[in-house]
Design an enzyme around this catalytic site. Structure first.
Site, PDB file in Angstrom:
ATOM      1  CE  LYS A  17      25.045  51.036  -3.765  1.00  8.96           C
ATOM      2  NZ  LYS A  17      24.545  51.680  -2.309  1.00  8.96           N
ATOM      3  CG  ASN A  18      23.410  49.791  -0.142  1.00  5.36           C
ATOM      4  OD1 ASN A  18      24.557  50.277  -0.220  1.00  5.36           O
ATOM      5  ND2 ASN A  18      21.658  49.655  -0.058  1.00  5.36           N
ATOM      6  CB  CYS A 112      20.275  62.398  -2.400  1.00  4.04           C
ATOM      7  SG  CYS A 112      18.792  61.277  -3.091  1.00  4.04           S
ATOM      8  NE  ARG A 117      19.151  58.927   0.754  1.00  8.87           N
ATOM      9  CZ  ARG A 117      18.968  58.221   0.531  1.00  8.87           C
ATOM     10  NH1 ARG A 117      19.948  58.126  -0.259  1.00  8.87           N
ATOM     11  NH2 ARG A 117      19.611  57.335   1.161  1.00  8.87           N
ATOM     12  CG  ASP A 300      17.229  50.877  -2.898  1.00 11.66           C
ATOM     13  OD1 ASP A 300      18.285  49.774  -1.701  1.00 11.66           O
ATOM     14  OD2 ASP A 300      17.018  51.455  -3.109  1.00 11.66           O
ATOM     15  NE  ARG A 392      26.419  57.047  -5.649  1.00 11.78           N
ATOM     16  CZ  ARG A 392      26.215  57.730  -5.065  1.00 11.78           C
ATOM     17  NH1 ARG A 392      25.338  59.010  -5.622  1.00 11.78           N
ATOM     18  NH2 ARG A 392      26.160  57.909  -3.914  1.00 11.78           N
TER      19      ARG A 392
HETATM   20  C1  EPZ Z   1      19.901  53.000   2.763  1.00  9.48           C
HETATM   21  O1  EPZ Z   1      19.372  54.083   3.202  1.00  9.48           O
HETATM   22  C2  EPZ Z   1      19.869  52.686   1.824  1.00  9.48           C
HETATM   23  N1  EPZ Z   1      22.007  53.294   1.495  1.00  9.48           N
HETATM   24  C3  EPZ Z   1      19.373  52.977   0.183  1.00  9.48           C
HETATM   25  O2  EPZ Z   1      19.806  52.541  -0.951  1.00  9.48           O
HETATM   26  C4  EPZ Z   1      17.659  52.552   0.428  1.00  9.48           C
HETATM   27  O3  EPZ Z   1      17.221  52.553  -0.741  1.00  9.48           O
HETATM   28  C5  EPZ Z   1      17.295  52.943   2.037  1.00  9.48           C
HETATM   29  O4  EPZ Z   1      18.174  52.391   2.836  1.00  9.48           O
HETATM   30  C6  EPZ Z   1      15.940  52.323   2.144  1.00  9.48           C
HETATM   31  O5  EPZ Z   1      16.131  51.321   2.328  1.00  9.48           O
HETATM   32  C7  EPZ Z   1      22.551  52.383   2.204  1.00  9.48           C
HETATM   33  O6  EPZ Z   1      22.590  51.426   3.135  1.00  9.48           O
HETATM   34  C8  EPZ Z   1      23.820  53.263   1.931  1.00  9.48           C
HETATM   35  P1  EPZ Z   1      17.069  55.110   5.195  1.00  9.48           P
HETATM   36  P2  EPZ Z   1      19.519  55.320   4.257  1.00  9.48           P
HETATM   37  O7  EPZ Z   1      17.557  56.546   6.207  1.00  9.48           O
HETATM   38  O8  EPZ Z   1      19.686  54.707   5.563  1.00  9.48           O
HETATM   39  C9  EPZ Z   1      13.689  59.280   6.418  1.00  9.48           C
HETATM   40  C10 EPZ Z   1      20.603  53.004  -2.486  1.00  9.48           C
HETATM   41  O9  EPZ Z   1      20.334  52.716  -4.132  1.00  9.48           O
HETATM   42  N2  EPZ Z   1      14.507  59.142   7.669  1.00  9.48           N
HETATM   43  O10 EPZ Z   1      16.037  54.079   5.946  1.00  9.48           O
HETATM   44  O11 EPZ Z   1      19.619  56.815   3.696  1.00  9.48           O
HETATM   45  C11 EPZ Z   1      13.944  58.712   4.858  1.00  9.48           C
HETATM   46  O12 EPZ Z   1      14.193  60.620   4.277  1.00  9.48           O
HETATM   47  C12 EPZ Z   1      20.231  53.248  -1.870  1.00  9.48           C
HETATM   48  O13 EPZ Z   1      21.222  51.428  -2.595  1.00  9.48           O
HETATM   49  C13 EPZ Z   1      14.248  60.435   8.215  1.00  9.48           C
HETATM   50  O14 EPZ Z   1      13.160  60.960   8.190  1.00  9.48           O
HETATM   51  O15 EPZ Z   1      17.383  55.345   4.467  1.00  9.48           O
HETATM   52  C14 EPZ Z   1      13.577  58.251   3.977  1.00  9.48           C
HETATM   53  O16 EPZ Z   1      12.264  58.630   3.833  1.00  9.48           O
HETATM   54  C15 EPZ Z   1      19.294  54.248  -2.252  1.00  9.48           C
HETATM   55  N3  EPZ Z   1      15.376  60.833   8.910  1.00  9.48           N
HETATM   56  C16 EPZ Z   1      12.795  57.193   5.164  1.00  9.48           C
HETATM   57  O17 EPZ Z   1      13.393  56.693   6.675  1.00  9.48           O
HETATM   58  C17 EPZ Z   1      16.965  60.320   9.556  1.00  9.48           C
HETATM   59  O18 EPZ Z   1      17.435  60.731  10.191  1.00  9.48           O
HETATM   60  C18 EPZ Z   1      13.977  55.709   5.182  1.00  9.48           C
HETATM   61  O19 EPZ Z   1      15.341  56.631   5.129  1.00  9.48           O
HETATM   62  C19 EPZ Z   1      16.990  58.594   8.167  1.00  9.48           C
HETATM   63  C20 EPZ Z   1      16.133  58.648   8.012  1.00  9.48           C
END
Ligand code: EPZ
Length: 412
Positions: A17-18, A112, A117, A300, A392
């Site tokens: 999915k990702n 969420c 996030r 995850d 999902r």
């Molecule tokens: C991706 O989300 C995945 N989703 C998530 O999978 C996964 O948990 C996550 O990466 C971490 O591996 C998809 O790929 C669609 P991040 P993403 O930006 O990109 C902070 C699932 O279950 N952050 O790497 O949204 C954030 O809050 C889902 O399939 C900021 O502060 O995650 C978090 O604490 C859930 N500012 C950390 O960084 C930003 O602009 C990592 O988030 C961006 C992120």
């Protein structure tokens, strides 16, 4: 579902999915058709299809995980709140639409279940590439005649942030360097597609990515990688229910952090190039884990690992370092009899504790997988409510588990 049945047989893993979500957005970067194969038929993919259609692209979902996207012309640059609120990954259209059209209007995803996030790092990086960004009325308004190359250091490793910027930089004027970039296999898969479309990218899968922008990109065909989180979920299913299974069409190389930890707790895992043989141990050992960006243990898989540790001998600590609120499954596991204590980002699991079947509520995608796994080990019946969370990101998990001998059915 009724627990207590060991699993046996074979399960086939679906596409990731990702990896599919950013790949669908990458198709917006060209006027030519892009064909994706091995795309999982899960709800988030359909939602992304609706986002692409709202922008004016044609997205055709064919049988067997084939998706044809043709963004001949974009008739809108807006990703509406109605769609973004249901799936925050919709923010992945921001980079491609801005790079292609010089402007984009994307609803802020909002918070969420697992955390605030924010997308501030995406926006800061696009500003470094010359975009003018305003946030008003819940929308990001971005403008840039043509993005230019830039040196970007992400404060925090962000998966979709890296993907958004890699796509934007592919059409920018000059070279962009992304430091502290995400190294997740899904990022590498997106880079492979972009290169097949004519992009110039080096260092994908490492913390430093270099993208030399090109004037335009062309069409391509791309097979999406297998889902490493789905694979990990089935390894845990076998270990928690007992038995021995084969997992086919997976990619063990992408799963080493998980395989390493699961071997440490006693699970027998034999690896082939695209398959695994898993045998449950008589007794599971407790082991501590901290979630980290790849190649660390993936967040995850945290909830699924917690379900497993409720059945392991001893005390284990689980530290969630990525998301600030990813323990929504704890209260539901406690309703099934698990011994858990959460203190901030750390959860303490004491096992082995017999779980008893109960009616439980899913709160997010991976929490719902955790509850299904706990149900496989529990005595009596478990009913998991709100399985739309599961749908999902998991393709027909009930059918796949039934194929392995589990007593599980979907009730409307
Ligand atoms: C991706 O989300 C995945 N989703 C998530 O999978 C996964 O948990 C996550 O990466 C971490 O591996 C998809 O790929 C669609 P991040 P993403 O930006 O990109 C902070 C699932 O279950 N952050 O790497 O949204 C954030 O809050 C889902 O399939 C900021 O502060 O995650 C978090 O604490 C859930 N500012 C950390 O960084 C930003 O602009 C990592 O988030 C961006 C992120």
């Amino acid at each position: 579902m009724v627990g207590g049945r060991p699993l046996e047989g074979t399960v086939r893993i679906s596409g990731a999915k990702n990896a599919s979500l950013p790949a669908l957005c990458a198709a917006l970067l060209t006027e030519e058709p892009v064909r994706l194969t091995n795309v999982p038929e899960v709800r988030d993919i359909r939602t992304m299809g609706r986002v692409l259609t709202a922008l004016g692209a044609a997205a055709e979902f064919r049988v067997g995980g084939v998706v044809d996207v043709h963004a001949r012309q974009l008739t809108s640059v807006e990703a509406p709140y109605e769609l973004v609120k249901t799936m925050r990954a919709s923010v992945l259209v921001l980079g491609p639409v801005l790079a292609r059209e010089g402007r984009a209007r994307v609803s802020l995803p909002g918070g969420c279940a697992i955390g605030a996030r924010p997308i501030n790092l995406h926006l800061l990086a696009l500003e470094k590439m010359g975009a003018a960004i305003d946030v008003e009325h819940g929308y990001v308004e971005a403008h840039a005649e043509r993005l230019h190359g830039a040196e970007i250091d992400f404060d925090t490793v962000t998966v979709t942030g890296t993907e958004n910027l890699m796509m934007a930089a592919s059409l920018a004027d000059g070279e962009t360097v992304l430091r502290n970039a995400a190294c997740e296999p899904e990022v590498g898969d997106l880079a492979e597609l972009l290169v097949a479309m004519g992009a110039k990218i080096e260092g994908a899968g490492t913390p430093t990515l270099r993208v030399l922008g090109v004037p335009s990109l062309h069409g391509a065909s791309h097979r999406v990688i297998p889902d490493r989180v789905e694979t990990g979920t089935y390894i845990v299913a076998c270990a928690i229910a007992g038995g021995e299974i084969e997992i086919h069409e997976c990619h063990p190389a992408h799963l080493q952090p998980v395989i390493g930890k699961l071997r440490e707790v006693g699970i027998r895992i034999e690896e082939g190039p695209d398959n695994l043989r898993v045998r449950a141990p008589r007794r599971l050992r407790a082991a501590n884990v901290t979630t980290l960006p790849h190649p660390g243990f993936p967040t995850d898989m945290q909830a699924q690992y917690m379900a497993l540790m409720t059945q392991a001998g001893g005390v284990s600590t689980i530290t969630e370092s990525i998301f600030e609120n990813r323990y929504m499954h704890v209260a539901e596991l406690e309703r099934m009899g698990a011994h858990l204590r959460v203190d901030g980002r750390t959860a303490l699991v004491t096992g082995p504790t017999p779980l008893s079947g109960a009616q439980v509520m899913a709160t997010d995608l991976r929490a719902s997988a955790c509850l299904v796994l706990a149900g496989l080990a529990a005595t009596g019946e478990t009913i998991v409510d709100r399985v739309y969370h599961l749908d999902r990101g998991y393709y027909r998990i009930d059918e796949k588990l039934r194929g392995l001998g589990a007593d599980i059915e979907r009730i409307s």
